[in-house]
Design a protein around this motif. Structure first.
Motif, mmCIF file in Angstrom:
data_model
loop_
_atom_site.group_PDB
_atom_site.id
_atom_site.type_symbol
_atom_site.label_atom_id
_atom_site.label_comp_id
_atom_site.label_asym_id
_atom_site.label_seq_id
_atom_site.Cartn_x
_atom_site.Cartn_y
_atom_site.Cartn_z
ATOM 1 N N ILE A 594 -14.601 80.178 12.707
ATOM 2 C CA ILE A 594 -15.018 80.261 14.112
ATOM 3 C C ILE A 594 -14.116 79.386 14.980
ATOM 4 C CG2 ILE A 594 -16.885 79.763 15.731
ATOM 5 C CD1 ILE A 594 -17.321 82.241 14.065
ATOM 6 N N TYR A 595 -13.709 78.202 14.461
ATOM 7 C CA TYR A 595 -12.841 77.314 15.234
ATOM 8 C C TYR A 595 -11.513 77.989 15.568
ATOM 9 C CZ TYR A 595 -9.473 73.591 16.127
ATOM 10 O OH TYR A 595 -8.468 72.829 16.665
ATOM 11 N N PHE A 596 -10.887 78.615 14.570
ATOM 12 C CA PHE A 596 -9.591 79.251 14.816
ATOM 13 C C PHE A 596 -9.735 80.465 15.736
ATOM 14 C CE2 PHE A 596 -8.166 76.956 10.970
ATOM 15 C CZ PHE A 596 -6.993 76.427 11.467
ATOM 16 N N VAL A 597 -10.825 81.198 15.603
ATOM 17 C CA VAL A 597 -11.019 82.359 16.477
ATOM 18 C C VAL A 597 -11.244 81.908 17.917
ATOM 19 C CG1 VAL A 597 -12.511 84.342 16.965
ATOM 20 C CG2 VAL A 597 -11.886 83.793 14.607
ATOM 21 N N GLU A 598 -12.037 80.850 18.115
ATOM 22 C CA GLU A 598 -12.264 80.333 19.468
ATOM 23 C C GLU A 598 -10.985 79.744 20.045
ATOM 24 O OE1 GLU A 598 -15.453 77.607 18.923
ATOM 25 O OE2 GLU A 598 -17.014 79.108 19.312
ATOM 26 N N ALA A 599 -10.181 79.059 19.207
ATOM 27 C CA ALA A 599 -8.918 78.485 19.686
ATOM 28 C C ALA A 599 -7.947 79.572 20.133
ATOM 29 C CB ALA A 599 -8.279 77.632 18.585
ATOM 30 N N GLN A 701 -0.166 69.096 17.402
ATOM 31 C CA GLN A 701 -1.191 68.421 16.605
ATOM 32 C C GLN A 701 -1.441 69.167 15.301
ATOM 33 O OE1 GLN A 701 -4.943 66.672 18.384
ATOM 34 N NE2 GLN A 701 -5.841 68.366 17.277
ATOM 35 N N GLY A 702 -1.530 70.492 15.359
ATOM 36 C CA GLY A 702 -1.767 71.270 14.156
ATOM 37 C C GLY A 702 -0.642 71.135 13.148
ATOM 38 N N PHE A 734 -3.196 57.962 14.932
ATOM 39 C CA PHE A 734 -3.080 58.920 13.833
ATOM 40 C C PHE A 734 -4.410 59.066 13.086
ATOM 41 C CE2 PHE A 734 -2.349 59.358 9.216
ATOM 42 C CZ PHE A 734 -1.861 60.657 9.196
ATOM 43 N N ASN A 735 -5.039 57.935 12.748
ATOM 44 C CA ASN A 735 -6.318 57.981 12.029
ATOM 45 C C ASN A 735 -7.384 58.706 12.842
ATOM 46 O OD1 ASN A 735 -5.363 56.589 9.793
ATOM 47 N ND2 ASN A 735 -5.889 54.588 10.618
ATOM 48 N N ARG A 736 -7.428 58.425 14.160
ATOM 49 C CA ARG A 736 -8.439 59.053 15.018
ATOM 50 C C ARG A 736 -8.227 60.563 15.091
ATOM 51 N NH1 ARG A 736 -7.853 55.940 18.923
ATOM 52 N NH2 ARG A 736 -6.334 57.155 20.104
ATOM 53 N N THR A 737 -6.972 61.007 15.255
ATOM 54 C CA THR A 737 -6.676 62.432 15.349
ATOM 55 C C THR A 737 -6.943 63.134 14.026
ATOM 56 O OG1 THR A 737 -4.966 61.935 16.988
ATOM 57 C CG2 THR A 737 -4.905 64.108 15.975
ATOM 58 N N VAL A 741 -9.652 66.241 13.336
ATOM 59 C CA VAL A 741 -9.259 67.575 12.881
ATOM 60 C C VAL A 741 -9.925 67.923 11.554
ATOM 61 C CG1 VAL A 741 -7.300 68.979 12.141
ATOM 62 C CG2 VAL A 741 -7.089 67.530 14.158
ATOM 63 N N THR A 742 -9.932 66.964 10.604
ATOM 64 C CA THR A 742 -10.401 67.272 9.250
ATOM 65 C C THR A 742 -11.838 66.832 8.994
ATOM 66 O OG1 THR A 742 -9.579 65.167 8.365
ATOM 67 C CG2 THR A 742 -8.048 67.035 8.410
ATOM 68 N N GLY A 743 -12.353 65.937 9.822
ATOM 69 C CA GLY A 743 -13.711 65.448 9.621
ATOM 70 C C GLY A 743 -13.797 64.214 8.750
ATOM 71 N N ILE A 744 -12.687 63.798 8.113
ATOM 72 C CA ILE A 744 -12.692 62.607 7.264
ATOM 73 C C ILE A 744 -11.430 61.803 7.556
ATOM 74 C CG2 ILE A 744 -14.078 63.616 5.416
ATOM 75 C CD1 ILE A 744 -11.538 64.236 3.899
ATOM 76 N N THR A 745 -11.376 60.553 7.098
ATOM 77 C CA THR A 745 -10.213 59.699 7.303
ATOM 78 C C THR A 745 -9.100 60.084 6.341
ATOM 79 O OG1 THR A 745 -11.014 58.051 5.738
ATOM 80 C CG2 THR A 745 -11.720 57.826 8.030
ATOM 81 N N PRO A 746 -7.852 59.661 6.608
ATOM 82 C CA PRO A 746 -6.748 59.969 5.670
ATOM 83 C C PRO A 746 -7.008 59.421 4.268
ATOM 84 C CG PRO A 746 -5.878 59.250 7.786
ATOM 85 C CD PRO A 746 -7.350 59.043 7.853
#
Length: 762
Positions: A594-599, A701-702, A734-737, A741-746
């Motif tokens: 859904i995220y990619f379709v909305e984007a 960003q992607g 970087f950590n915040r972005t 995007v992924t929902g978790i930290t690096p």
């Protein structure tokens, strides 16, 4: 009319609230009016004091101006070139006089005259013995200058000759202002105030002609409604503006600074220079100032009153309307038009009341409908007997709650097969009810005093009084075998607790059994669960699979996406993942789709139809169901994305993406790309957004996050080193972005990939 309307509705909640607000408004208005009348006299006195203060400030500014002119005249008089020129003029022959010295003096005079801070019309150096004068225009004979350039009936040449006598003890003299014809060819005259400097015994005078009208306008402000007078220490009137003369000036007593005579206020001040400043202001001007203040206060008061009344009406309506709507719904015996509005949109208390009334009315309607449908049954003796039996059971249940005896809790979690729901002979709720009745009969036959009831729409609870966990296993195995025959339509997980000795432990046991059913295997058979089990640590795609899935989804390759999903589902089956883990995996994949379709900015109506498939994932009860719904979801999503991503085939978009994919580690900006392709940044930004559905920053960003995931999964570089390599100079950013995007930290992503790789290799 308004009074009669209020009388008719005086008991209405709206009128009572509005009258209360109105009483408060009138009370505060009365206090406001009383305070204004108390300070009215003080306000008028403040206006008079303000005029006195304005005169004092103006006099101070004029005094400072005279002090600056004194310094100017003194410096000019003692200028070296002027002293030398005067000596040559009086001792040498006229042909030997150095007129270059005079030119230097004239240049200095011009700089001073043209300085707007001095308000000078001209400065004249008058050599009376030689009939010679210097001004900003140059040098000339004094007779010509005072008869053609600065002609004044009050100050002809012979006045200046007489004023330069050696017996005059004054050094600085401020003479009364007089009209000067600056040029005899110009009919209008200027009001100039002469200020003269000549020390005793001096052989020339320095005369500053002050443009007194311009200076007065600057120092005294608006002089339209004022009469201004300046007097020297002897009481001579040096300057007057308006109808002011020595005959009309009042006689101030010592220390008196203001007086009112014939509707005119006179104000007086005497700074340190010895000059006296007087201003006359008509009383109507003072009263007009007071009237303006009064008018402003009145307008503000009326506006405040109007706004207060309007707000009172709105608030009264806001408090009255929900009550009126609720009363109308109850009195008319009609249901609410819709469910209550969310609490954040209205008054919390009213919303809670409305919600509760809505629930009560809904229950009432349901009971009424059931009674209407079963009216004929109620008349029969058999149904009356059923009611009696239910009441007896309820009494037994109450007795059970008050007794502390050993018992076992069994939870039946029922899941309807997605592909066979339509084949059920009855509705799903009715099927659960039939199953409950059947289990109740079997349980009470085996364990006397047992209770079976339904808490959730897909859960049945059995409480076996006096039973032990060991004695129930064989019985539950028979029920499991019976339910196994219905596995084409329903799948049931049966969780049984250990021995429980206190009624207070029921809640803990119930929640524990629910967690066990969530850990059940996703198999197409009935299961008997007797305890918790270990689950796989990770149930998501591996980092490499995630990259490939994202790329395939963006390019619209539904076949490859389905292949990756099938691989993940097979892996979860081998690892015996729980039902809850399968549900979590399905939700995460659906959210990403859904995220990619909305984007990609697909039409909202198409996205809504796509979300129906994502909701279908919640009804999947086996791997076959998941494969079927995922196929429908991904085929629809990829079809939509392919229609949007066709723009990537355009040459310019292809070149732009190639630059971003190869130079992502650099400080790449939209301005750099626009200069590289000879386009404006505004046009390029709109072009990328229009053709791809994402803006420039989203693309960057992607790409950077995709590369960061690859480095985290495949290298041993630190997070700080990886952030530098993908174009982030600030590791915090970087950590915040990355987490956004992924929902978790690096760090958590790298740990999860390691666990995933270890599980797959095992």
């Amino acid at each position: 009319m308004i009074i009669s309307w209020i009388k008719e509705r005086r008991r209405s909640l709206f009128v009572q609230i509005f009258v209360s607000f109105l009483a408060l408004i009138l009370l505060f208005g009365g206090v406001y009016t009383a305070i204004y009348h108390m300070f009215k006299g003080t306000l008028q006195e403040e206006i008079i004091q303000s005029n006195q203060s304005d005169l004092h400030d103006a006099a101070g500014r004029f005094t400072n101006q005279l002090q600056r002119l004194q310094v100017l005249l003194y410096d000019l008089y003692n200028q070296e070139d002027l002293i030398g020129f005067n000596s040559q003029l009086h001792s040498a022959e006229s042909q030997n006089v150095d007129y270059l010295k005079a030119r230097s003096v004239i240049l200095q005079m011009r700089r001073d005259v043209y300085n707007p801070l001095f308000y000078l019309e001209d400065v004249i150096i008058y050599f009376d013995e030689k009939d010679f004068a210097l001004s900003k225009s140059g040098s000339s004979s004094a007779s010509y200058l005072f008869s053609h350039l600065y002609a004044s009936s009050a100050y002809p040449q012979h006045f200046w000759q007489a004023a330069s006598g050696p017996s005059d003890p004054q050094t600085f003299r401020l003479l009364p202002a007089s009209p000067f014809h600056v040029n005899v060819t110009v009919p209008d005259a200027k009001q100039l105030l002469p200020y003269v400097y000549q020390p005793p015994g001096g052989r020339y005078q320095v005369i500053a002609l002050i443009d007194i009208e311009k200076a007065a306008s600057s120092f005294f402000g608006n002089t339209q409604n004022r009469t201004i007078g300046i007097m020297d220490p002897e009481g001579n009137l040096l300057y007057q503006h308006g109808k002011l003369s020595m005959d009309t000036l009042p006689e101030f007593k010592p220390g008196q600074l203001q007086m009112l005579i014939d509707d005119t206020y006179y104000f007086k001040t005497s700074p340190d220079q010895g000059l006296t400043y007087i201003t006359a202001v008509p009383y109507r001007h003072v009263s007009s100032q007071f009237s303006r203040v009064t008018g402003t206060v009145l307008v503000i008061f009326m506006l405040t009153l109007a706004v207060s009344v309007g707000v009172s009406i709105l608030l009264s309506r806001k408090l009255h309307t929900p009550v009126k709507r609720m009363l109308s719904a109850m009195l008319d015996h009609k249901p609410f038009d819709a469910a209550p509005a969310p609490l954040r949109k209205g008054t919390v208390e009213y919303d809670l009341i409305a919600e509760r009334i809505h629930e009560l009315q809904r229950d009432k309607n349901e009971i009424r409908a059931k009674l209407q449908q079963q009216r004929s049954v109620l008349t029969s003796y058999s149904y009356i007997s059923r009611l009696k039996n239910i009441n007896t059971d309820i009494n037994e249940w109450k007795d059970f709650l008050t007794a502390d005896e050993r018992y076992v809790v069994v939870l039946y979690h029922i899941r309807f097969r997605l592909s066979h729901t339509a084949d059920l002979p009855v509705h799903a709720d009715t099927a659960v009810r039939h199953l409950l009745d059947h289990i109740h009969i079997l349980t009470t036959g085996q364990f006397e005093g047992s209770h079976t009831f339904q808490l959730e729409k897909n859960e049945i609870i059995s409480i076996m009084k006096g039973a032990s966990s060991s004695s129930t296993y064989s019985f539950l195995e028979e029920i499991r075998s019976m339910l196994e025959a219905e596995k084409d339509q329903i799948l049931v997980s049966i969780a049984v607790s250990g021995d429980i000795h206190q009624v207070s432990e029921f809640s803990r046991a119930y929640h524990e059994l629910r967690s066990w059913t969530a850990q059940a295997k996703l198999v197409e058979e009935a299961q008997l669960i007797t305890g918790s089990r270990s689950l796989p640590a990770s149930v998501s795609l591996s980092p490499a699979q995630e990259r490939e899935f994202t790329a395939s989804l963006q390019s619209g390759q539904d076949a490859r996406c389905l292949q990756l999903i099938d691989q993940a589902l097979d892996f979860m089956l081998r690892k015996e993942a729980g039902i809850g883990q399968f549900r979590f995996f399905a939700d995460s994949i659906a959210s990403r789709v859904i995220y990619f379709v909305e984007a990609a900015q697909v039409e909202p109506t198409k996205i809504q139809s796509l979300k129906q498939w994502t909701r279908g994932l919640q009804d999947c009860q086996c791997v076959t169901d998941y494969r079927q719904v995922f196929r429908q979801l991904l085929e629809a999503a990829c079809s939509l994305l392919r229609s949007k991503w066709d723009a990537r085939e355009e040459p310019l978009i292809s070149k732009l993406l190639k630059v971003m994919q190869t130079q992502y580690a650099e400080d790449l900006s939209l301005d750099y790309l626009s200069a590289k392709f000879n386009l404006t940044s505004t046009y390029l930004s709109a072009y990328i957004k229009d053709k791809t559905g994402l803006n420039f920053s989203d693309h960057m960003q992607g790409i950077r996050m995709e590369k960061a995931r690859e480095l985290l999964a495949c290298t041993s570089l630190t997070v700080n080193e990886i952030s530098q390599q993908v174009g982030y100079l600030n590791i915090t950013s970087f950590n915040r972005t990355f987490k956004k995007v992924t929902g978790i930290t690096p760090g958590a992503y790298r740990k999860r990939h390691w666990l995933q790789s270890t599980s797959q290799s095992g």
